[in-house]
Design a protein around this motif. Structure first.
Motif, PDB file in Angstrom:
ATOM      1  N   UNK A   9       7.224  -9.275  18.209  1.00 16.37           N
ATOM      2  CA  UNK A   9       7.061  -9.599  19.630  1.00 16.37           C
ATOM      3  C   UNK A   9       6.663 -11.066  19.825  1.00 16.37           C
ATOM      4  N   UNK A  10       5.883 -11.583  18.890  1.00 17.31           N
ATOM      5  CA  UNK A  10       5.427 -12.980  18.976  1.00 17.31           C
ATOM      6  C   UNK A  10       5.817 -13.688  17.674  1.00 17.31           C
ATOM      7  N   UNK A  11       7.102 -14.034  17.530  1.00 18.83           N
ATOM      8  CA  UNK A  11       7.614 -14.524  16.240  1.00 18.83           C
ATOM      9  C   UNK A  11       6.954 -15.820  15.760  1.00 18.83           C
ATOM     10  N   UNK A  12       6.432 -16.618  16.693  1.00 18.56           N
ATOM     11  CA  UNK A  12       5.818 -17.891  16.273  1.00 18.56           C
ATOM     12  C   UNK A  12       4.407 -17.699  15.720  1.00 18.56           C
ATOM     13  N   UNK A  13       3.873 -16.484  15.816  1.00 18.70           N
ATOM     14  CA  UNK A  13       2.476 -16.281  15.446  1.00 18.70           C
ATOM     15  C   UNK A  13       2.302 -16.141  13.941  1.00 18.70           C
ATOM     16  N   UNK A  14       1.053 -16.338  13.521  1.00 17.46           N
ATOM     17  CA  UNK A  14       0.666 -16.068  12.134  1.00 17.46           C
ATOM     18  C   UNK A  14      -0.062 -14.724  12.190  1.00 17.46           C
ATOM     19  N   UNK A  15       0.470 -13.716  11.473  1.00 19.98           N
ATOM     20  CA  UNK A  15      -0.071 -12.362  11.604  1.00 19.98           C
ATOM     21  C   UNK A  15      -0.900 -11.970  10.383  1.00 19.98           C
ATOM     22  N   UNK A  16      -2.126 -11.521  10.642  1.00 21.22           N
ATOM     23  CA  UNK A  16      -3.034 -11.101   9.567  1.00 21.22           C
ATOM     24  C   UNK A  16      -3.405  -9.633   9.729  1.00 21.22           C
ATOM     25  N   UNK A  17      -3.522  -8.950   8.590  1.00 21.41           N
ATOM     26  CA  UNK A  17      -3.998  -7.570   8.616  1.00 21.41           C
ATOM     27  C   UNK A  17      -5.075  -7.394   7.568  1.00 21.41           C
ATOM     28  N   UNK A  18      -6.202  -6.784   7.964  1.00 21.30           N
ATOM     29  CA  UNK A  18      -7.253  -6.541   6.966  1.00 21.30           C
ATOM     30  C   UNK A  18      -7.565  -5.052   6.885  1.00 21.30           C
ATOM     31  N   UNK A  19      -7.998  -4.651   5.690  1.00 17.27           N
ATOM     32  CA  UNK A  19      -8.386  -3.268   5.454  1.00 17.27           C
ATOM     33  C   UNK A  19      -9.340  -3.249   4.260  1.00 17.27           C
ATOM     34  N   UNK A  20     -10.091  -2.144   4.127  1.00 20.05           N
ATOM     35  CA  UNK A  20     -10.976  -1.999   2.974  1.00 20.05           C
ATOM     36  C   UNK A  20     -10.218  -1.483   1.752  1.00 20.05           C
ATOM     37  N   UNK A  21      -9.045  -0.905   1.952  1.00 22.52           N
ATOM     38  CA  UNK A  21      -8.325  -0.238   0.865  1.00 22.52           C
ATOM     39  C   UNK A  21      -7.298  -1.130   0.194  1.00 22.52           C
ATOM     40  N   UNK A  22      -7.503  -1.424  -1.090  1.00 25.33           N
ATOM     41  CA  UNK A  22      -6.535  -2.258  -1.824  1.00 25.33           C
ATOM     42  C   UNK A  22      -5.162  -1.574  -1.948  1.00 25.33           C
TER      43      UNK A  22
END
Lengths: 399, 110
Positions: free
Chosen positions: A222-235
């Motif tokens: 939806x926002x192609x110019x963005x830098x997208x980050x995802x965090x989680x506790x599970x490796x």
């Protein structure tokens, strides 16, 4: 050499999952079993309550006024017992039905995930923390009855829980009318943001409790110019999600971090999102996460969480229905989370009360553009959460 | 952690307290047996359906052909309709004590 490498498509880790004929048959049947419980029997239990149980209680002057009273009356009810046992067993079978094929595929899945984490052909990254301490609320029990949930590691560089949660989730939603496609929540929120804030172009997006990024990837589209980050506790889920995103050709940055206290600098993000997340952690942790969101948002930034509707937003019968999961789906913080007012939680985290919101938005995939325009004008309400709508809350950060 | 990937056996039981829905926990256990058995019948039925479809198409029925069989969307829809109807037949509730005479039994038409 480099030119030639570019011509080779990045393999899809999902395609290494090759169930036998009978395993596929079992998965398809479990999807229908789950649908039978969560859609058909759920409706039948409600009809039974409204047409038989409640009137009988009313005649005796004992109509329940609190969801716990409804629960007390309904727990021994034969139809509710059938609904409960089918829902519980179907939930377990979602994961049981995919595990054998994952065990067979595991060596290949791990090799592929390792290779993609080295090459990053789409330009994403995977950052794991060998010293990471999994919070006790996550390690003590298996949320959603998924053995091992998102953090268990059974071998070196393990991805198996990413596959268990991912493929088990596909069985879970396989016959659900509004959840058949992955990422529908992110699509719906991104659509709502685009329609209500036409000029909003986030440079950096963060998804909290992202698991394998199912509800992160649509934001990047939806926002192609963005830098997208995802965090989680599970490796394991992050490794799996990274492999999936690299195959999709979507550059996403996955890192193992606790959303209560991340390593990102102040004001780093323009948009912070989560879905199906906050009700799984203790209230104290939820408060920490929301304070962290406030710290991480730049002025003018936006926070949107898809969550369960709070107790005050729905009827007592619906509270009885929703809170079932607390004890029966290993989600111990569920009821307490739902007792909170999301707007107040935002204010406690530092957001101005006037900048906080809670509402149910339409499911973008099923609602239709014409009806969406009427929803935006206030002429049409979104369907209830989980039945064609999604409950969201959040806030803008001003100044 | 030290296990080789080929040796991994994923846990089949869930950590956390298992709820009891019936007065006697033995009934909860029986329901698991019954639901698993219902699933086994559905799996067997689907295998038979695959065999019949291979025969209809004049394809020699081998284990390999059964494994390779990929249902088209129309077959999938037909199978889903069967699964749905089958579930409703198997988990048919008795009419409740509260239901008026002549009312459809609970769980019917759901």
């Amino acid at each position: 050499m480099a030119a030639r490498a570019e011509e080779i498509p990045t393999p899809n880790i999902d395609e290494l999952f090759r169930p036998t004929h009978d395993e596929r048959a079992r998965q398809s049947f479990v999807s229908m079993l789950r649908k039978h419980a969560i859609i058909d029997l759920r409706a039948a239990v409600r009809r039974h309550y409204e047409s038989e149980v409640a009137p009988a209680l009313r005649d005796r002057g004992a109509e329940p006024t609190h969801w716990r009273d409804i629960e007390r009356v309904m727990e021994p009810d034969p139809l509710h017992r059938l609904y409960s046992t089918l829902r519980y067993n179907a939930q377990e079978m979602c994961y049981l039905s995919v595990q054998p094929a994952i065990e067979r595929a595991l060596p290949e899945m791990i090799d592929l995930a390792r290779d993609l984490a080295t090459r990053n052909p789409a330009g994403g990254t995977l950052r794991l923390d060998p010293e990471f301490e999994v919070p006790r609320y996550l390690s003590a029990l298996d949320v959603h009855l998924a053995p091992g949930w998102v953090t268990a590691e059974h071998t070196e560089d393990d991805v198996s829980q990413g596959a268990v949660v991912g493929f088990g989730g596909k069985v879970f939603t396989g016959q659900h009318p509004y959840r058949k496609r992955p990422g529908v929540v992110a699509e719906s929120i991104a659509h709502w943001i685009q329609r209500t804030r036409p000029g909003f172009q986030p440079r950096r997006i963060l998804d909290l409790g992202t698991t394998a990024g199912k509800n992160l990837l649509p934001y990047k589209s939806a926002f192609p110019q963005s830098e997208a980050h995802g965090i989680d506790c599970g490796a394991p889920v992050l490794r799996y999600g990274h492999a999936l995103a690299e195959h999709e050709g979507i550059a996403v940055h996955f890192s193992q971090q606790n959303a209560e206290h991340t390593r990102f600098p102040d004001g780093h993000f323009d948009l912070i999102v989560s879905s199906f997340f906050l009700h799984e952690i203790p209230l104290k942790a939820t408060r920490n996460v929301l304070r962290e969101c406030h710290r991480l948002l730049r002025p003018g930034g936006l926070m949107v969480h898809m969550e369960l509707p709070d107790a005050a937003s729905v009827s007592e019968y619906d509270n009885f229905f929703w809170n079932w999961d607390t004890h029966n789906n290993n989600e111990p913080f569920y009821t307490n989370y739902r007792e909170q007012d999301p707007l107040r939680l935002c204010a406690e985290a530092g957001f101005l009360p006037a900048d906080a919101f809670k509402l149910t938005i339409p499911d973008a995939a099923s609602f239709g553009e014409e009806r969406y325009a009427r929803f935006l004008k206030g002429e049409l309400a979104a369907p209830p959460h989980g039945s064609g709508g999604w409950f969201i809350f959040g806030a803008e950060r001003r100044g | 952690m030290s296990k080789a990937p080929t040796e991994v056996s994923l846990p089949r039981t869930t950590r956390g307290k298992r709820p009891v829905f019936f007065d006697d926990p033995a009934i909860d256990q029986m329901m698991t047996f019954l639901i698993e058995l219902t699933t086994e019948v559905a799996v067997l039925r689907e295998r038979l359906d695959t065999v019949e479809r291979l025969l209809d198409a004049g394809v020699p029925v081998t284990r390999e052909a059964i494994e390779a069989y990929q249902p088209q969307a129309a077959v999938d829809a037909e199978r889903n309709a069967w699964r749905d109807a089958y579930l409703k037949r198997v988990f048919r509730m008795h009419p409740s004590a509260n239901a008026q005479a002549g009312d459809p039994p609970q769980g019917s038409g759901v």
